[in-house]
Scaffold this active site. Structure first.
Site, PDB file in Angstrom:
ATOM      1  N   THR A  79       0.828  -1.210   0.000  1.00 46.03           N
ATOM      2  CA  THR A  79       0.000   0.000   0.000  1.00 46.03           C
ATOM      3  C   THR A  79       0.865   1.263   0.000  1.00 46.03           C
ATOM      4  O   THR A  79       1.895   1.328   0.669  1.00 46.03           O
ATOM      5  CB  THR A  79      -0.905   0.005   1.251  1.00 46.03           C
ATOM      6  OG1 THR A  79      -1.576  -1.237   1.300  1.00 46.03           O
ATOM      7  CG2 THR A  79      -1.904   1.137   1.237  1.00 46.03           C
ATOM      8  N   GLY A 123       2.963  -3.310   8.429  1.00 45.63           N
ATOM      9  CA  GLY A 123       3.193  -3.608   9.843  1.00 45.63           C
ATOM     10  C   GLY A 123       4.661  -3.877  10.114  1.00 45.63           C
ATOM     11  O   GLY A 123       5.307  -4.613   9.384  1.00 45.63           O
ATOM     12  N   GLU A 159      -6.228  -6.795   3.978  1.00 41.90           N
ATOM     13  CA  GLU A 159      -6.482  -8.044   3.230  1.00 41.90           C
ATOM     14  C   GLU A 159      -7.709  -7.896   2.336  1.00 41.90           C
ATOM     15  O   GLU A 159      -8.487  -8.839   2.181  1.00 41.90           O
ATOM     16  CB  GLU A 159      -6.708  -9.216   4.198  1.00 41.90           C
ATOM     17  CG  GLU A 159      -5.481 -10.049   4.484  1.00 41.90           C
ATOM     18  CD  GLU A 159      -4.790 -10.602   3.238  1.00 41.90           C
ATOM     19  OE1 GLU A 159      -3.593 -10.321   3.093  1.00 41.90           O
ATOM     20  OE2 GLU A 159      -5.429 -11.266   2.411  1.00 41.90           O
TER      21      GLU A 159
HETATM   22  C1  FAD Z   1      -4.053  -1.902  10.508  1.00 40.13           C
HETATM   23  C2  FAD Z   1      -3.659  -1.951   9.061  1.00 40.13           C
HETATM   24  C3  FAD Z   1      -2.576  -2.723   8.691  1.00 40.13           C
HETATM   25  C4  FAD Z   1      -2.157  -2.738   7.351  1.00 40.13           C
HETATM   26  N1  FAD Z   1      -1.051  -3.463   7.023  1.00 40.13           N
HETATM   27  C5  FAD Z   1      -0.581  -3.393   5.748  1.00 40.13           C
HETATM   28  C6  FAD Z   1       0.625  -4.070   5.370  1.00 40.13           C
HETATM   29  O1  FAD Z   1       1.249  -4.739   6.196  1.00 40.13           O
HETATM   30  N2  FAD Z   1       1.103  -3.921   4.118  1.00 40.13           N
HETATM   31  C7  FAD Z   1       0.428  -3.178   3.186  1.00 40.13           C
HETATM   32  O2  FAD Z   1       0.903  -3.085   2.063  1.00 40.13           O
HETATM   33  N3  FAD Z   1      -0.732  -2.550   3.496  1.00 40.13           N
HETATM   34  C8  FAD Z   1      -1.248  -2.641   4.747  1.00 40.13           C
HETATM   35  N4  FAD Z   1      -2.426  -1.995   5.084  1.00 40.13           N
HETATM   36  C9  FAD Z   1      -3.110  -1.209   4.070  1.00 40.13           C
HETATM   37  C10 FAD Z   1      -4.407  -1.859   3.594  1.00 40.13           C
HETATM   38  O3  FAD Z   1      -4.132  -2.979   2.813  1.00 40.13           O
HETATM   39  C11 FAD Z   1      -5.195  -0.788   2.838  1.00 40.13           C
HETATM   40  O4  FAD Z   1      -5.616   0.164   3.800  1.00 40.13           O
HETATM   41  C12 FAD Z   1      -6.376  -1.370   2.093  1.00 40.13           C
HETATM   42  O5  FAD Z   1      -5.949  -2.099   0.988  1.00 40.13           O
HETATM   43  C13 FAD Z   1      -7.340  -0.269   1.614  1.00 40.13           C
HETATM   44  O6  FAD Z   1      -6.657   0.684   0.880  1.00 40.13           O
HETATM   45  P1  FAD Z   1      -6.788   2.243   1.226  1.00 40.13           P
HETATM   46  O7  FAD Z   1      -6.541   2.428   2.657  1.00 40.13           O
HETATM   47  O8  FAD Z   1      -5.932   2.959   0.287  1.00 40.13           O
HETATM   48  O9  FAD Z   1      -8.301   2.567   0.966  1.00 40.13           O
HETATM   49  P2  FAD Z   1      -8.996   2.935  -0.498  1.00 40.13           P
HETATM   50  O10 FAD Z   1      -8.565   1.877  -1.442  1.00 40.13           O
HETATM   51  O11 FAD Z   1      -8.653   4.326  -0.791  1.00 40.13           O
HETATM   52  O12 FAD Z   1     -10.475   2.765  -0.116  1.00 40.13           O
HETATM   53  C14 FAD Z   1     -11.214   3.798   0.554  1.00 40.13           C
HETATM   54  C15 FAD Z   1     -12.707   3.467   0.469  1.00 40.13           C
HETATM   55  O13 FAD Z   1     -13.118   3.466  -0.882  1.00 40.13           O
HETATM   56  C16 FAD Z   1     -13.794   2.278  -1.221  1.00 40.13           C
HETATM   57  N5  FAD Z   1     -13.408   1.816  -2.564  1.00 40.13           N
HETATM   58  C17 FAD Z   1     -12.159   1.690  -3.056  1.00 40.13           C
HETATM   59  N6  FAD Z   1     -12.201   1.192  -4.320  1.00 40.13           N
HETATM   60  C18 FAD Z   1     -13.498   0.990  -4.613  1.00 40.13           C
HETATM   61  C19 FAD Z   1     -14.191   0.473  -5.752  1.00 40.13           C
HETATM   62  N7  FAD Z   1     -13.544   0.032  -6.824  1.00 40.13           N
HETATM   63  N8  FAD Z   1     -15.533   0.421  -5.703  1.00 40.13           N
HETATM   64  C20 FAD Z   1     -16.210   0.840  -4.616  1.00 40.13           C
HETATM   65  N9  FAD Z   1     -15.607   1.321  -3.512  1.00 40.13           N
HETATM   66  C21 FAD Z   1     -14.276   1.388  -3.497  1.00 40.13           C
HETATM   67  C22 FAD Z   1     -13.353   1.231  -0.190  1.00 40.13           C
HETATM   68  O14 FAD Z   1     -14.413   0.330   0.035  1.00 40.13           O
HETATM   69  C23 FAD Z   1     -13.037   2.104   1.034  1.00 40.13           C
HETATM   70  O15 FAD Z   1     -14.160   2.193   1.854  1.00 40.13           O
HETATM   71  C24 FAD Z   1      -2.874  -1.996   6.383  1.00 40.13           C
HETATM   72  C25 FAD Z   1      -3.992  -1.245   6.770  1.00 40.13           C
HETATM   73  C26 FAD Z   1      -4.386  -1.218   8.083  1.00 40.13           C
HETATM   74  C27 FAD Z   1      -5.583  -0.390   8.488  1.00 40.13           C
END
Ligand code: FAD
Length: 824
Positions: free
Chosen positions: A303, A342, A587
């Site tokens: 991410t 993480g 995930e």
């Molecule tokens: C505690 C925690 C640990 C994590 N650990 C890791 C890690 O170890 N390594 C890593 O790489 N990442 C990690 N992440 C990141 C995590 O994988 C991302 O937060 C997740 O993939 C969502 O991406 P984003 O935060 O950019 O949200 P976005 O992708 O920006 O999504 C924001 C909102 O928009 C909606 N949305 C997005 N796309 C669409 C679509 N096509 N259609 C409809 N709605 C949509 C989603 O449902 C969401 O509600 C972690 C996140 C957290 C909170």
């Protein structure tokens, strides 16, 4: 944090020429004391114990040599050995007999009692073990040591009250089934239960895992403690030869770190599995063993600040340079900075970095690269690597989710993970037969774990809230002089809690079915038979979303069921909620997961229309509607309710599929038609997954050999199904009379299940050590324990807090506070 005085002394000792600090002059005397204190801190521990302490191990300050030259080597001010007592000598008297015996302090109370009884050949069940504090015995009396599973060294009579709250004892006596047998079912057999308990005992006996509640620590202290415990867990697992036993190591970690998310968790959840799945055989030889031996600690960095769900949007580049045979890893923009992984902030020294691969002037999309981030001996970040902690979050305080900016960092060509694709020395890109489908397998497994974690989270919250509901009295007494009713006496409270318990059992069994499905399908996939992959992939995505959504909602409901105490960290509930909640996002974000399941379901309707056969869990999908099962008339059996939910799921899906097709017929693009039905489609995906949960629940209930357990699980399953029918009545047509029948059936079930409420949660067999809850403790002595908890608050260290002297006194005297520094 450290006291201000200590900070001042250290600063003075390290800054040889400073004459004023924070506006106060540094006297010769102060300087001399500060310098001598610094020398002692970094030299004496080693000399006294020949055992370096944390501080002595920390890098010695540069000034140490010059300070030693000035003051010489110093003796300790006092020599105090703080090592814990390992054994005690007891004099035992019984009648006119007397014996002396040695006792190891890490024995459990149960073992101590046995040992005492063995001395005189007395039956343990006829003996009580009491703690007598000579100073307090007048006020407290002898205190019964009544928690047999507690270790002798950490038994604190002040927080263990003499006897179990009678209101809980009374509720426990109402169980209509053998609780222990249900525990065996939940654990997957008696053998597993015994093994789990043995592991819990190992941790309980180990004083290294004892510490004050983390809620009173600063974030830095929490992180430090979690690092230490996580590494200690690894060390112990190795010593106990348990590393290759996933069941044993899972429970060891859980009980050793019940409320601390591990800073090295990503290493074994993502880093090692990625190396296993994505490395060539040669690369595995080189890195995997080092990772498995914990010679290196890694994380998974996908991410970015600007890119999460949409993987292809990732901006980090890995550009191949044939002249040096290296990749240049670069973060070209602020939005390309890796954000969230993480353990990335402070703990890990390696990462699998996901980046866009460029070679010979072409971009070949996202690939994975092993990047060293920190020096293996000093742990300093390497040139070009800028990384750190992303700051406090809603939960997960013990883990350093981090950021990573790569400024033209060079890595060898061989550090690209080359199982599925390769860049040759001259820069030629070769893609091997794609086996992306194989990685789906791992994903399915990880998602089944998320569903099971959600169920475990609810089991913890429900145990706390149900026990509390048995001992909390609140409300108008039924007659004058009668006690106030208990929370569990209120039907609405029973409904709130028992539906959470029902969700918990449903998800628990569904996660097992999903995991079994993974083990059935995975060998086929490895041999190239991928027919069931779409089904398992869609199911795991949807169940991950439904499981974590329900998990978070049920834990929150349990928290609110505990009123104000549920808001206190003492209840343990805020932490359970904050630990479960992020699973809705990582995930695969839940809504995006449901859309993936929905997309699969749309395809299933198409395939049904073409007369093709569907996978088992999709087999109910047809191209035409089926008649609505009648809820009126006969008994509302679980099978009938499940049939109704199946009909609901199909009806909703056909409706959405019809809309989708009409958009396509109107020549809308596929993607536009999909967006137009996406909101409804997520509801279809939920309905499909709930059906799966219901089926798994009912199958497990029916499989219970003991008729009493079968009976109570079937009733709980009916409550789950009825609640779904009632809450999903708006999705399809349900007559008012059918709805009324279902509501009546829910009311009857609440009355029927209420006597088993405690037994149903205690079948999860969660020790106090796991629950970390003042209000959910086994003995139900909530109020005494709450007072004890509050006493530990650092704010209570002094009667008058320093803020009084700094601000309140002046404010009350009418002085202006504006001139005072905000942080003293
Ligand atoms: C505690 C925690 C640990 C994590 N650990 C890791 C890690 O170890 N390594 C890593 O790489 N990442 C990690 N992440 C990141 C995590 O994988 C991302 O937060 C997740 O993939 C969502 O991406 P984003 O935060 O950019 O949200 P976005 O992708 O920006 O999504 C924001 C909102 O928009 C909606 N949305 C997005 N796309 C669409 C679509 N096509 N259609 C409809 N709605 C949509 C989603 O449902 C969401 O509600 C972690 C996140 C957290 C909170």
């Amino acid at each position: 944090g450290r006291p201000k005085k200590e900070f001042r002394a250290e600063a003075i000792a390290r800054l040889a020429h400073v004459t004023h600090l924070n506006g106060t002059a540094v006297t010769d005397e102060e300087r001399s004391a500060a310098e001598r204190s610094l020398i002692r801190a970094h030299t004496i521990d080693l000399e006294i114990k020949n055992e370096p302490t944390d501080l002595a191990v920390a890098e010695a300050p540069d000034q140490l040599d010059s300070l030693l030259a000035k003051h010489g080597r110093l003796d300790a001010l006092a020599k105090v050995d703080l090592r814990p007592t390992q054994s005690v000598s007891l004099v035992l008297r019984y009648g006119n007999q007397s014996r002396t015996c040695q006792l190891a302090t890490n024995q459990l109370i149960r073992e101590v009692k046995q040992k005492v009884c063995d001395q005189f050949n007395v039956e343990p069940s006829r003996v009580g073990l009491y703690y007598i504090d000579q100073g307090m015995v007048g006020a407290m009396g002898p205190e019964l040591l009544n928690l047999p599973g507690r270790a002798f060294h950490s038994y604190r009579p002040e927080d263990v009250v003499q006897k179990v709250n009678p209101m809980l004892t009374e509720e426990r006596a109402k169980a209509s089934f053998p609780v222990e047998e249900l525990t065996y079912i939940l654990d997957g057999g008696k053998f597993n239960t015994e093994k789990r308990r043995e592991i819990e005992e190992l941790v309980t006996k180990d004083p290294n895992f004892e510490h004050p509640p983390i809620q009173f620590m600063t974030r830095e202290q929490q992180y430090s403690l979690a690092v230490k415990k996580a590494l200690l867990v690894q060390q112990r697992l190795k010593e106990l030869d348990m590393l290759d036993d996933p069941y044993a190591s899972y429970f060891f970690r859980r009980i050793a770190m019940p409320r601390e998310v591990s800073p090295i968790g990503l290493h074994w959840v993502m880093f090692v599995p990625t190396l296993m799945g994505q490395c060539s055989d040669e690369q595995r030889e080189r890195w995997l063993q080092r990772a498995l031996n914990y010679e290196i600690i890694g994380t998974y960095a996908q991410t970015e600040m600007g890119h999460g769900t949409f993987l292809r949007g990732i901006e980090t580049t890995a550009t191949y340079d044939p002249s040096s045979q290296q990749f240049v890893l670069h973060s070209p923009t602020t939005t390309s900075i890796k954000w969230w992984p993480g353990g990335l902030g402070k703990t890990c020294n390696y990462a699998v970095v996901v980046a866009q691969l460029h070679t010979q002037g072409r971009c070949h999309g996202v690939h994975m690269f092993l990047v060293q981030l920190r020096d293996e001996s000093t742990h300093r970040s390497l040139p070009g690597v800028v990384c750190g902690d992303i700051g406090p979050k809603m939960g997960y305080h013990t883990i350093d989710n981090g950021f990573l900016q790569l400024n033209s960092v060079r890595i060898p060509r061989e550090n690209m993970l080359m199982r599925n694709a390769e860049v040759q020395p001259d820069g030629t890109y070769i893609r091997r037969v794609s086996n992306e489908k194989l990685t789906y397998g791992t994903m399915v497994f990880v998602r089944s774990l998320i569903v099971s974690d959600a169920a475990r989270g609810i089991s913890e919250a429900a145990t706390i809230a149900v026990r509390y509901a048995c001992v909390r009295r609140q409300g108008e007494p039924s007659s004058p002089g009668a006690p106030e009713p208990r929370l569990l006496d209120y039907p609405v409270h029973q409904y709130r809690l028992l539906t959470c318990v029902a969700n918990c059992y449903g998800l628990w069994f569904a996660s097992e079915v999903l995991r079994d499905l993974y083990f059935t399908v995975q060998p086929d996939v490895l041999e190239g038979r991928t027919e069931r992959l779409p089904e398992t992939h869609a199911l795991s995505a949807g169940l991950k979303a439904v499981g974590s959504n329900r998990g978070a909602a049920c834990v929150e409901e349990c928290r609110r069921c505990c009123g104000g105490f549920g808001f206190s960290e003492a209840s343990g509930l805020p932490k359970i909620y904050n630990d479960i909640n992020p699973a809705c996002t990582y995930e695969g974000e839940n809504t995006v997961m449901l859309l993936q399941t929905g997309r699969h379901l749309l395809k299933c309707v198409e395939r049904a229309r073409r007369g093709e056969q569907l996978a088992p869990s999709d087999a109910y999908i047809r191209s035409r509607p089926t008649p609505q099962p009648k809820l009126a008339g006969g008994p509302l059996t679980a099978d009938l309710l499940l049939g109704w939910l199946r009909w609901r799921s199909l009806s909703m899906l056909l409706e959405v599929s019809g809309r989708f097709n009409s958009f396509i017929e109107q020549r809308q693009a596929w993607a536009d038609a999909f967006q137009a039905v996406s909101r409804r489609l997520t509801r279809c995906a939920e309905a499909h997954c709930i059906l799966y949960v219901g089926q798994a629940f009912l199958d497990s209930a029916k499989a219970a050999e003991n008729p009493k357990i079968c009976g109570v699980l079937t009733s709980l399953c009916r409550l789950f199904l009825l609640n779904e029918v009632v809450s999903g009545a708006g999705d399809v047509q349900l007559s008012r009379s059918d709805l009324a029948r279902c509501q009546d059936a829910i009311d009857s079930l609440l009355t029927e299940l209420r006597p088993n409420a405690v037994a149903l949660v205690e079948a999860f067999d969660l020790p106090d050590r796991m629950l970390c809850s003042v209000i959910g403790r086994y003995d139900g002595q909530v109020y005494e324990a709450m007072l004890q908890w509050a006493r530990q608050s650092p704010l209570n260290a002094t009667d008058v807090h320093e803020s009084y002297e700094l601000y309140t006194r002046q404010f009350l005297a009418g002085r202006s506070l504006a001139k005072l520094a905000y942080f003293h």
